[in-house]
Design an enzyme around this catalytic site. Structure first.
Site, short mmCIF file in Angstrom:
data_model
loop_
_atom_site.label_atom_id
_atom_site.label_comp_id
_atom_site.label_asym_id
_atom_site.label_seq_id
_atom_site.Cartn_x
_atom_site.Cartn_y
_atom_site.Cartn_z
N THR A 95 -9.61 -3.18 -12.50
CA THR A 95 -10.09 -2.35 -11.40
C THR A 95 -8.92 -1.51 -10.92
OG1 THR A 95 -11.62 -4.08 -10.71
CG2 THR A 95 -11.15 -2.37 -9.11
N LYS B 213 -17.73 1.09 -9.25
CA LYS B 213 -17.21 -0.19 -8.73
C LYS B 213 -16.76 -0.05 -7.27
CE LYS B 213 -14.65 -4.13 -8.90
NZ LYS B 213 -15.05 -5.47 -9.20
N LYS C 90 -8.14 -4.99 -1.86
CA LYS C 90 -7.68 -4.08 -2.92
C LYS C 90 -8.74 -3.02 -3.22
CE LYS C 90 -6.99 -3.74 -7.84
NZ LYS C 90 -6.93 -4.33 -9.16
P1 NAD Z 1 -4.37 -11.78 -12.85
O1 NAD Z 1 -3.17 -11.40 -12.04
O2 NAD Z 1 -4.80 -13.20 -12.91
O3 NAD Z 1 -4.16 -11.28 -14.38
C1 NAD Z 1 -3.49 -10.10 -14.74
C2 NAD Z 1 -2.61 -10.46 -15.93
O4 NAD Z 1 -2.00 -9.27 -16.43
C3 NAD Z 1 -1.47 -11.42 -15.57
O5 NAD Z 1 -1.56 -12.59 -16.38
C4 NAD Z 1 -0.20 -10.60 -15.87
O6 NAD Z 1 0.87 -11.39 -16.34
C5 NAD Z 1 -0.71 -9.64 -16.93
N1 NAD Z 1 0.11 -8.45 -17.09
C6 NAD Z 1 0.57 -7.59 -16.15
N2 NAD Z 1 1.29 -6.61 -16.71
C7 NAD Z 1 1.29 -6.84 -18.05
C8 NAD Z 1 1.87 -6.19 -19.17
N3 NAD Z 1 2.59 -5.09 -19.04
N4 NAD Z 1 1.68 -6.72 -20.39
C9 NAD Z 1 0.93 -7.86 -20.55
N5 NAD Z 1 0.37 -8.52 -19.52
C10 NAD Z 1 0.54 -8.02 -18.29
O7 NAD Z 1 -5.56 -10.84 -12.32
P2 NAD Z 1 -7.14 -11.07 -12.55
O8 NAD Z 1 -7.71 -11.84 -11.43
O9 NAD Z 1 -7.35 -11.52 -13.96
O10 NAD Z 1 -7.66 -9.57 -12.38
C11 NAD Z 1 -7.45 -8.59 -13.39
C12 NAD Z 1 -8.18 -7.32 -12.98
O11 NAD Z 1 -9.58 -7.61 -12.80
C13 NAD Z 1 -7.69 -6.72 -11.65
O12 NAD Z 1 -7.67 -5.33 -11.77
C14 NAD Z 1 -8.74 -7.20 -10.64
O13 NAD Z 1 -8.87 -6.32 -9.53
C15 NAD Z 1 -10.00 -7.18 -11.49
N6 NAD Z 1 -11.04 -8.10 -11.05
C16 NAD Z 1 -10.74 -9.38 -10.72
C17 NAD Z 1 -11.76 -10.23 -10.29
C18 NAD Z 1 -11.46 -11.66 -9.91
O14 NAD Z 1 -12.35 -12.33 -9.36
N7 NAD Z 1 -10.27 -12.19 -10.18
C19 NAD Z 1 -13.08 -9.76 -10.20
C20 NAD Z 1 -13.37 -8.45 -10.58
C21 NAD Z 1 -12.34 -7.62 -11.02
#
Ligand code: NAD
Length: 298
Positions: free
Chosen positions: A94, A169, A244
């Site tokens: 997102t 979204k 966010k």
């Molecule tokens: P998270 O922080 O658990 O996961 C993100 C991952 O990306 C981390 O493991 C991090 O180490 C990795 N990362 C960052 N930079 C990187 C790079 N350069 N190379 C490789 N890996 C890298 O976050 P999440 O909860 O999984 O959310 C991910 C996305 O999904 C976000 O944009 C969030 O807004 C969206 N989202 C999350 C949810 C939720 O309920 N968690 C729901 C809908 C949407």
């Protein structure tokens, strides 16, 4: 043969999504900056790649699931030269609509096909493969992505061109954030007027006040036994994520000159609330802040 998929970002959402691709029979090479995240995905059958560039080198499709737009754009600088021209890039993070459009432009300039495909459904939906995808990009890219999206979710809507998925979204979540505040204020007003939670629920849930924030994620315990209010506001949808998404909506509203008074105010209220509640509380817990600020008893 199923396309080989590179999956970058194996966090709360990415790890179960990648695992579901494996379950659906895809060969998935994964990478994350956090070694524990890679190890855990490997236990679900994802092949660990030594770097993001190595993961995408022989992939037909690249899926990114990263925290914010700057991560996506930074990583695209590494991934685009490493991938084969014509590779399908699907960003499920997102992010800002403007960043999503910039990512599309950079990928297209490198000869790639692209889709922005953010999700709703949270970690529970990611694990159960019941996510909803909102996609922006070309018809062909969407059609090609569909089998992958269907392996990770239950619904995929093609919303329009580049950035349209992110736009859908944040518009949806602006409705949700504003309506949760409205429902919470109404419950606190009811308390001050001596009206029971159940009475307000019984009327509003079958009248014109009906909405998801009331009838599914009811912010007070009792009327909807499955809502997070009944488990001390454990998420659910964390307050930090709502803050966010409302911040992204507020950015887009300001950039477009949209007079979104309630959306901008909701972004401020959720930002203040999330600083305290963070990821540990469901966004419906904002009712407690409203009650505290009203000096009222729950
Ligand atoms: P998270 O922080 O658990 O996961 C993100 C991952 O990306 C981390 O493991 C991090 O180490 C990795 N990362 C960052 N930079 C990187 C790079 N350069 N190379 C490789 N890996 C890298 O976050 P999440 O909860 O999984 O959310 C991910 C996305 O999904 C976000 O944009 C969030 O807004 C969206 N989202 C999350 C949810 C939720 O309920 N968690 C729901 C809908 C949407």
């Amino acid at each position: 043969m199923s396309p080989a998929v590179a999956f970058i970002g194996l966090g709360h959402m990415g790890a179960p999504m990648a695992a579901n691709l494996v379950k659906a029979g895809h060969r998935v090479r994964g990478h994350d900056l956090v070694p524990e995240a890679v190890d855990s995905a490997a236990r679900a059958g994802v092949e660990p790649a030594p770097s993001a560039a190595a993961a995408v080198a022989d992939a037909d499709a690249v899926i990114t699931m990263l925290p914010a737009g700057r991560h996506v754009l930074d990583l695209y600088d590494t991934l685009l030269p490493a991938a084969r021209p014509g590779t399908l890039f699907i960003d499920c993070s997102t992010i800002d609509v403007a960043d999503a459009r910039a990512a599309h432009d950079r990928a297209a300039a490198a000869g790639m096909r692209t889709l922005d495909a953010p999700v709703s459904g949270g970690v529970v939906g990611a694990e159960a493969a019941t996510l909803t995808f909102m996609a922006g990009g070309g018809e062909t890219a969407f059609a090609e992505a569909l089998p992958l999206l269907e392996a990770m979710g239950k619904k995929a809507v093609h919303c329009g061109g580049a950035g349209a998925g992110q736009a859908a979204k944040i518009c949806n979540n602006m409705i949700l954030g504003v309506s949760m505040i409205a429902v919470s204020e109404a419950f606190v007003l009811a308390e001050s007027l001596g009206l029971s939670h159940q009475a307000l629920y019984d009327v509003a849930s079958t009248a014109s006040g009906q909405c998801w924030a009331l009838s599914v994620n009811c912010p007070v315990p009792g009327p909807v036994p499955t809502s997070p209010a009944n488990r001390d506001y454990r998420p659910g949808f964390a307050a930090s994520l709502m803050a966010k998404d409302l911040g992204l909506a507020a950015n887009a509203a300001r950039a477009g000159g949209v007079h979104a008074e309630l959306g901008l105010r909701a972004a401020e209220l959720y930002s203040a609330y999330a600083e305290r509640a963070g990821a540990t509380e469901d966004f419906s817990g904002i009712v407690r802040t409203i009650r505290d600020q009203s000096g009222a008893e729950g």
